[in-house]
Every structure is written in C-alpha cells, then in structure tokens.
Design a protein around this motif. Structure first.
Motif, PDB file in Angstrom:
ATOM      1  N   SER A   1      -3.297  16.703 -10.273  1.00  0.00           N
ATOM      2  CA  SER A   1      -2.169  16.974  -9.385  1.00  0.00           C
ATOM      3  C   SER A   1      -0.930  17.349 -10.177  1.00  0.00           C
TER       4      SER A   1
ATOM      5  N   THR B   1       1.778  14.329  -9.233  1.00  0.00           N
ATOM      6  CA  THR B   1       1.617  12.952  -9.710  1.00  0.00           C
ATOM      7  C   THR B   1       0.942  12.856 -11.075  1.00  0.00           C
TER       8      THR B   1
ATOM      9  N   GLU C   1      -8.057  10.835  -6.370  1.00  0.00           N
ATOM     10  CA  GLU C   1      -7.109  10.706  -5.261  1.00  0.00           C
ATOM     11  C   GLU C   1      -7.804  10.970  -3.923  1.00  0.00           C
TER      12      GLU C   1
ATOM     13  N   ARG D   1      -8.678   8.341  -0.638  1.00  0.00           N
ATOM     14  CA  ARG D   1      -8.166   8.576   0.720  1.00  0.00           C
ATOM     15  C   ARG D   1      -9.252   8.986   1.715  1.00  0.00           C
TER      16      ARG D   1
ATOM     17  N   PRO E   1      -2.874   7.172   5.728  1.00  0.00           N
ATOM     18  CA  PRO E   1      -3.087   7.533   4.321  1.00  0.00           C
ATOM     19  C   PRO E   1      -4.434   8.190   4.061  1.00  0.00           C
TER      20      PRO E   1
ATOM     21  N   VAL F   1      -6.906  12.021   3.705  1.00  0.00           N
ATOM     22  CA  VAL F   1      -6.907  13.265   2.940  1.00  0.00           C
ATOM     23  C   VAL F   1      -6.056  14.325   3.632  1.00  0.00           C
TER      24      VAL F   1
ATOM     25  N   ARG G   1      -3.201  13.991   5.338  1.00  0.00           N
ATOM     26  CA  ARG G   1      -1.791  13.812   4.969  1.00  0.00           C
ATOM     27  C   ARG G   1      -1.578  14.153   3.494  1.00  0.00           C
ATOM     28  N   TYR G   2      -2.527  13.799   2.657  1.00  0.00           N
ATOM     29  CA  TYR G   2      -2.454  14.123   1.227  1.00  0.00           C
ATOM     30  C   TYR G   2      -2.386  15.632   1.026  1.00  0.00           C
TER      31      TYR G   2
ATOM     32  N   ASP H   1       1.118  17.007   2.185  1.00  0.00           N
ATOM     33  CA  ASP H   1       2.131  16.810   1.144  1.00  0.00           C
ATOM     34  C   ASP H   1       1.929  17.787  -0.013  1.00  0.00           C
TER      35      ASP H   1
ATOM     36  N   VAL I   1      -4.433  20.187  -5.757  1.00  0.00           N
ATOM     37  CA  VAL I   1      -4.743  19.310  -4.624  1.00  0.00           C
ATOM     38  C   VAL I   1      -5.191  20.123  -3.415  1.00  0.00           C
TER      39      VAL I   1
END
Length: 336
Positions: free
Chosen positions: A80, A83, A90, A94, A284, A286, A288-289, A292, A301
C-alpha cells in the motif's frame, strides 16, 4: 465433472489477466498524483520527485505492469502506498468482515425472497401478488446508501435499537479464530459479544438483502408460474398428489435453476459491490478499504482488491454451474 471443473478453472487465468490489465490502466487515469496526495499540498517539487522515484511511479506504465505481474507470480499483491503494509495481508484481514456481511444478507434474502416468490406464483394476480410486486419494485429501485441512511435514522437514532456503525462495540475484545465476529464470539462462549456482533450486522445486512431479496422473489415467481404450466405438473395433479407436494417437490425444484443463477451472481456482487454500504456503516471490510484506496489513489490496493473480487466472482460462477448440474441431470450429463 472433474474435467469440466479443470477446464473452467484454467479459463479463469486469461480472464483475470484481462481484468488486471484494464484495472491497471484505469487506475492510472484517476485524476491526481499519489505522491502529492501522500505528501500534502505543501510538498516541494524535489520531495514529490523523490517519492515518485521511491514508489516507481516515474517508470513507464508497461514496466510497472510487468513488475506487478512478476510480484503476482510470487503471490505478492504489492504494498500500500498509504500505509506501507502488504496488500494481501490487509485484504485477508478485512475479507472475513465482508464475507460475514454478504452471507447474512444472502440468508435473509433467501429466507424472505423464495417463500414470497412461491406464494405469489401459487396465487398470481392476487392482492398478495400485487403487494409483493410493489414492495419488490421499491426494494430494487431504492439506492443502497439512501436505504442505509433511513435505517440508521429510524432504528439507530430515533428508536435506539441497533448500532449504526462499526463491527463490534469498542469495549468488546475477541480473539480472532475464524475471522468472523459472531462465530468467534460463540466459540469463546461470550454471548454478550455474540449479540453485539450480530446487532452490528443487522442493519447493513438488511440494506444488502433488500435488493437481492426483491430480485430473487421476482425470479422465483416467474419461474414457478412457468413450471406450474408444464405437463408434468398437470400429470401430478391428475394422479391426486397433494397440492403441497406438487408445488414444493415437483415445481420448485425446476424453478430453482434460474433462481440459483441469480442468487450466485448477486452473492458475488455483494462481495465486491458493498462499497457504499460498508462506507456508510463504517464496516471494516474490503469494500471500505477499496473506497479509501480510490480516494487516496493507492494503486496497489485498488488493483489487489479488484483482482480478489474478480477471482471470487468467477469462482462463484463455477460453483453455480456445479449446483446446476446437481439440480438437473441433463446439465450434469453435459459436464464431461
């Protein structure tokens, strides 16, 4: 059956490569520069250039793509940009949250949609049929984010019955065994945590189940009406079989074929299409991940999540074909 399954799995490889190439190209069309997004508007040209070189964003697109394919061959979905964490780990963290939400939504949709569809077919053009048709049309037409906000306002804020965000209460701690909050709480014998996790699941699951349940009820109704007009149904009635046996044993089994198709495809869409729902409920998962990541222009990502979603979608379609073969011997005979 084994050769059929092998052919289907091998056919996934070129499809995944095409999907990956399209996503790789489209992600580069997102307006803005990831380096500027990460450093902020006050960054100097030298800082931006240094970060772009560090992230290999200054290389030609084809070289970036080949480098990414090389990483995929080693099981590496990249790192990522935001992060610095491995994308694969990650997503793996999720994915159970998204799966748990999609599974509950599918269970609710089947529990409501199939019986409603069968009852509508048994009594076509009745008051019940017209009422369920109106409800189904409303469920299909209502945007997910709007329904989510309404449910939050009514059941979360006005009535205070259910939580409106998150997966569990912050004061509740669970050891992750399966990655699914409710089963983990039940395995630990923590009934309070199990109820809290289920309460957090209900509203987002209802939002996802509304569209799927409405669609499923219409498909089951139409398929049942078509099946009820077949000759074998008239033969079963002429033999004096009970109406319940005619409907649920003879008609429903054949009517489930198109319903299984739509259910499988919609379940796969829930896994990859719950982005808005997960964002509204701060779930929380995938989805929403990925949201973002799109906002932060986090290319690895976006590519990794899209690849996982595409793979899950295609695996579900293979599973649907296998279920078709189990339900219909004629289809099973062709799976050689």
């Amino acid at each position: 059956m084994g050769r059929f399954l092998l052919r289907r799995l091998l056919a996934l490889v070129p499809v995944l490569l095409i999907v990956l190439a399209i996503v790789f190209a489209m992600s580069r069309l997102i307006p803005g520069d990831p380096a500027i997004t990460l450093l902020g508007p006050g960054a100097t040209e030298g800082q931006i250039a240094a970060l772009r070189a560090q992230l290999h964003l200054d290389e030609p697109g084809w070289r970036q793509f080949l480098s990414y394919l090389g990483g995929l061959a080693r099981g590496d979905l990249g790192t990522s940009l935001k992060t610095g964490a491995p994308v694969l780990s990650e997503i793996a963290t999720r994915l159970p949250a998204t799966m748990e939400l999609a599974v509950l939504a599918t269970i609710l949709a089947v529990a409501i949609g199939v019986p409603v569809g069968v009852l509508s077919a048994v009594r076509p053009n009745s008051g019940f049929d017209h009422a369920t048709r109106l409800v189904a049309l409303t469920g299909v037409s209502t945007p997910a984010f709007l329904l989510a906000l309404v449910l939050q306002l009514v059941f979360g804020i006005a009535l205070g019955w259910l939580p409106i965000s998150g997966r569990t209460d912050p004061v509740i701690f669970l050891d992750s065994v399966t990655g699914f909050a409710v089963p983990d709480a039940l395995l630990a014998g923590n009934w309070e945590a199990a109820w809290d996790a289920l309460a957090h699941l209900i509203l987002p699951a209802l939002v996802l189940a509304a569209f799927l349940g409405a669609t499923l009820s219409r498909f089951v109704r139409d398929s049942m009406i078509e099946a009820m007009a077949e000759d074998y149904i008239r033969t079963a009635r002429a033999k004096g079989l009970p109406n319940r046996s005619v409907v649920f044993v003879h008609a429903l089994r054949n009517a489930l074929l198109p319903a299984v198709t739509i259910l499988g495809l919609k379940f796969a869409e829930l896994l990859g299409g719950a982005i808005l729902t997960e964002t509204v409920f701060a779930w929380p998962g995938v989805g929403r991940y990925m949201f973002d990541a799109i906002r932060n222009r986090d290319y690895p990502v976006v590519q990794g999540a899209t690849l996982v979603f595409a793979l899950l979608f295609m695996l579900v379609t293979v599973l649907v074909d296998l279920v078709h073969g189990w339900l219909d011997p004629r289809i099973r005979a062709r799976m050689t």
